[in-house]
Design a protein around this motif. Structure first.
Motif, PDB file in Angstrom:
ATOM      1  N   PRO A 128      25.977 -28.407   8.773  1.00  0.00           N
ATOM      2  CA  PRO A 128      25.695 -29.771   8.291  1.00  0.00           C
ATOM      3  C   PRO A 128      26.881 -30.424   7.602  1.00  0.00           C
ATOM      4  O   PRO A 128      26.860 -31.625   7.348  1.00  0.00           O
ATOM      5  CB  PRO A 128      24.526 -29.569   7.324  1.00  0.00           C
ATOM      6  CG  PRO A 128      24.620 -28.150   6.894  1.00  0.00           C
ATOM      7  CD  PRO A 128      25.174 -27.392   8.060  1.00  0.00           C
ATOM      8  N   THR A 129      27.926 -29.659   7.311  1.00  0.00           N
ATOM      9  CA  THR A 129      29.130 -30.251   6.729  1.00  0.00           C
ATOM     10  C   THR A 129      30.111 -30.694   7.807  1.00  0.00           C
ATOM     11  O   THR A 129      31.151 -31.282   7.484  1.00  0.00           O
ATOM     12  CB  THR A 129      29.842 -29.252   5.798  1.00  0.00           C
ATOM     13  OG1 THR A 129      30.407 -28.192   6.583  1.00  0.00           O
ATOM     14  CG2 THR A 129      28.878 -28.673   4.772  1.00  0.00           C
ATOM     15  N   GLY A 130      29.802 -30.413   9.067  1.00  0.00           N
ATOM     16  CA  GLY A 130      30.703 -30.738  10.176  1.00  0.00           C
ATOM     17  C   GLY A 130      30.056 -31.619  11.217  1.00  0.00           C
ATOM     18  O   GLY A 130      29.930 -31.222  12.380  1.00  0.00           O
ATOM     19  N   THR A 188      30.955 -40.539  20.574  1.00  0.00           N
ATOM     20  CA  THR A 188      30.612 -39.135  20.816  1.00  0.00           C
ATOM     21  C   THR A 188      30.213 -38.505  19.488  1.00  0.00           C
ATOM     22  O   THR A 188      31.005 -38.473  18.547  1.00  0.00           O
ATOM     23  CB  THR A 188      31.803 -38.360  21.408  1.00  0.00           C
ATOM     24  OG1 THR A 188      32.149 -38.927  22.680  1.00  0.00           O
ATOM     25  CG2 THR A 188      31.443 -36.889  21.594  1.00  0.00           C
ATOM     26  N   LEU A 189      28.984 -38.035  19.422  1.00  0.00           N
ATOM     27  CA  LEU A 189      28.477 -37.351  18.237  1.00  0.00           C
ATOM     28  C   LEU A 189      28.616 -35.853  18.467  1.00  0.00           C
ATOM     29  O   LEU A 189      28.067 -35.309  19.423  1.00  0.00           O
ATOM     30  CB  LEU A 189      27.004 -37.714  18.011  1.00  0.00           C
ATOM     31  CG  LEU A 189      26.265 -36.962  16.909  1.00  0.00           C
ATOM     32  CD1 LEU A 189      26.832 -37.323  15.545  1.00  0.00           C
ATOM     33  CD2 LEU A 189      24.770 -37.252  16.965  1.00  0.00           C
ATOM     34  N   TYR A 190      29.368 -35.210  17.596  1.00  0.00           N
ATOM     35  CA  TYR A 190      29.638 -33.783  17.767  1.00  0.00           C
ATOM     36  C   TYR A 190      29.341 -33.047  16.469  1.00  0.00           C
ATOM     37  O   TYR A 190      29.794 -33.445  15.390  1.00  0.00           O
ATOM     38  CB  TYR A 190      31.090 -33.538  18.178  1.00  0.00           C
ATOM     39  CG  TYR A 190      31.458 -32.074  18.295  1.00  0.00           C
ATOM     40  CD1 TYR A 190      30.983 -31.315  19.352  1.00  0.00           C
ATOM     41  CD2 TYR A 190      32.266 -31.459  17.336  1.00  0.00           C
ATOM     42  CE1 TYR A 190      31.302 -29.964  19.461  1.00  0.00           C
ATOM     43  CE2 TYR A 190      32.591 -30.120  17.441  1.00  0.00           C
ATOM     44  CZ  TYR A 190      32.106 -29.368  18.506  1.00  0.00           C
ATOM     45  OH  TYR A 190      32.409 -28.044  18.610  1.00  0.00           O
ATOM     46  N   VAL A 191      28.571 -31.957  16.563  1.00  0.00           N
ATOM     47  CA  VAL A 191      28.217 -31.144  15.408  1.00  0.00           C
ATOM     48  C   VAL A 191      28.814 -29.755  15.608  1.00  0.00           C
ATOM     49  O   VAL A 191      28.561 -29.099  16.634  1.00  0.00           O
ATOM     50  CB  VAL A 191      26.696 -31.052  15.225  1.00  0.00           C
ATOM     51  CG1 VAL A 191      26.345 -30.183  14.018  1.00  0.00           C
ATOM     52  CG2 VAL A 191      26.092 -32.446  15.083  1.00  0.00           C
ATOM     53  N   THR A 192      29.608 -29.304  14.639  1.00  0.00           N
ATOM     54  CA  THR A 192      30.234 -27.987  14.757  1.00  0.00           C
ATOM     55  C   THR A 192      29.233 -26.881  14.434  1.00  0.00           C
ATOM     56  O   THR A 192      28.216 -27.106  13.775  1.00  0.00           O
ATOM     57  CB  THR A 192      31.430 -27.875  13.804  1.00  0.00           C
ATOM     58  OG1 THR A 192      30.976 -28.092  12.464  1.00  0.00           O
ATOM     59  CG2 THR A 192      32.496 -28.890  14.151  1.00  0.00           C
TER      60      THR A 192
END
Length: 392
Positions: free
Chosen positions: A296-298, A350-354
């Protein structure tokens, strides 16, 4: 003892191999991690500006496409139902107070001696004229039925006493519009008294057949084009423009979309479901973050930002052309969700979640234990076969 030493040697070799795989980043994963993304920043000789989202950034980047009609569209007055145009069709009836009328039986479709003469479907030609027996060629386009009545009466008065003339306008080719796209009934419709405006004509065609929140209405008039959100037609009556003959009206869905990648519930190209879309709504639209793998921090939003907005975001004035921007959300901060709620997603984002750091560790352990189990099985099988061979 020898077999035991060999087995441990194999285990040590396996651990060394797994360590090498982990250090080289060869374990399966969804995409780059935070460290790799930050490594591509301009500050580190990359080609993208990485910006943490705050209140100032959300205000500066909150750009929603403004749709609307030009003043020329909005200032065009409603066509009166009496205004005649080239291509229209008229109907005329003439009463003559004589026993032997000029326009009697045989001159019209109905009538006789002393009776009315009816001329139906008198077409206004391309130059805007009509022809009436004994009255001649008369300019009709731009006039009204009353004006035409007076002209015909004046021309007939010299030939028959006290003629009474009635002129009716019938919708014709010169006062039609075409509707296509997501409407109840595509086709060509006449501009009549109840259908002089855009909303009235859409209703006449059966209304729209798509979700109103993402419906856009385009009007093509000659070489001019105007587009508006369907809902704005009812929220702002002043943009319910008057129609003109020959207008082409297209109703279609909003084509904007964003792409979701990484540790989200769905990795796909997602179309907008409303006029404006926030980051938190976009995350919800793709099924949220993966509870067992997302960091959630990325949460990153990749975008090509116009120079004027990029300069404002970065506090600069020297940037020219579209700039690669990476906006960062930290949902664990006290106001993280508020920032996500206020940050506007735009077309082609572009939505990207690490992945969370421990996810890679879990993959490493899984690779280790799985490989170790395979090695143990292979070793046991080999030892068994050797035992059988020696006993044989």
């Amino acid at each position: 003892m020898k077999h035991s030493t060999t087995r441990w040697a194999r285990i040590v070799a396996l651990l060394a191999a797994v360590s090498i795989v982990a250090s080289c980043g060869l374990l399966p994963r969804l995409g780059p991690n935070k460290r790799e993304i930050y490594a591509g920043s301009v500050q580190r000789e990359g080609d993208a500006f990485i910006v943490s989202i705050n209140d100032r950034v959300t205000r500066t980047t909150a750009v929603v496409p403004a749709l609307g009609f030009s003043e020329e569209f909005k200032n065009a007055g409603s066509l009166g139902s009496d205004t005649i145009r080239a291509g229209d069709t008229l109907g005329l009836t003439v009463w003559e107070n004589v026993d032997d009328p000029l326009l009697g039986a045989g001159a019209g479709t109905a009538g006789g001696s002393g009776g009315p003469a009816t001329l139906e479907e008198v077409q206004v030609d391309g130059s805007g004229f009509i022809f009436i027996p004994y009255a001649g060629r008369i300019k009709a386009a731009g006039n009204t039925p009353e004006g035409i009545r007076q002209i015909i009466t004046a021309k007939l008065e010299d030939q028959t006493p006290d003629p009474q003339v009635q002129v009716r306008r019938i919708a014709g080719d010169g006062s039609t519009v075409s509707l296509i796209g997501s409407v109840g009934g595509q086709g060509v419709y006449a501009i009549e008294r109840p259908t002089r405006t855009l909303t009235a004509m859409l209703a006449r065609a059966g209304g729209i057949t798509i979700v109103p929140e993402i419906a856009q209405v385009t009007v093509l008039r000659g070489d001019q084009t105007g587009k508006i959100w369907f809902q704005d037609l009812y929220k702002h009556p002043e943009v319910d423009i008057a129609l003109r003959g020959g207008d082409r009206i297209l109703v279609e869905e909003d084509t904007r979309a964003f792409t979701a990648l990484g540790a989200t519930g769905s990795q796909a190209r997602i179309t907008f479901e409303s006029q404006s879309l926030s980051a938190v709504e976009a995350i919800a639209q793709v099924g949220g973050l993966l509870s067992i793998g997302a960091d959630p921090t990325g949460v990153f939003v990749f975008r090509n930002e116009p120079a004027e907005i990029a300069n404002q975001v970065l506090g600069r004035t020297d940037l020219q052309g579209a700039q690669r921007m990476v906006y960062v959300l930290n949902l664990t901060e006290p106001n993280g969700l508020f920032m996500a709620r206020d940050f506007v997603i735009r077309d082609q984002d572009t939505l990207y979640v690490t992945e969370a750091p421990f996810t890679q560790w879990n993959k490493l352990i899984a690779a280790f234990t799985g490989s170790l189990g395979a090695v143990g099985t292979l070793t046991s099988t080999t030892d068994g076969l050797l035992g059988l061979a020696s006993g044989g």
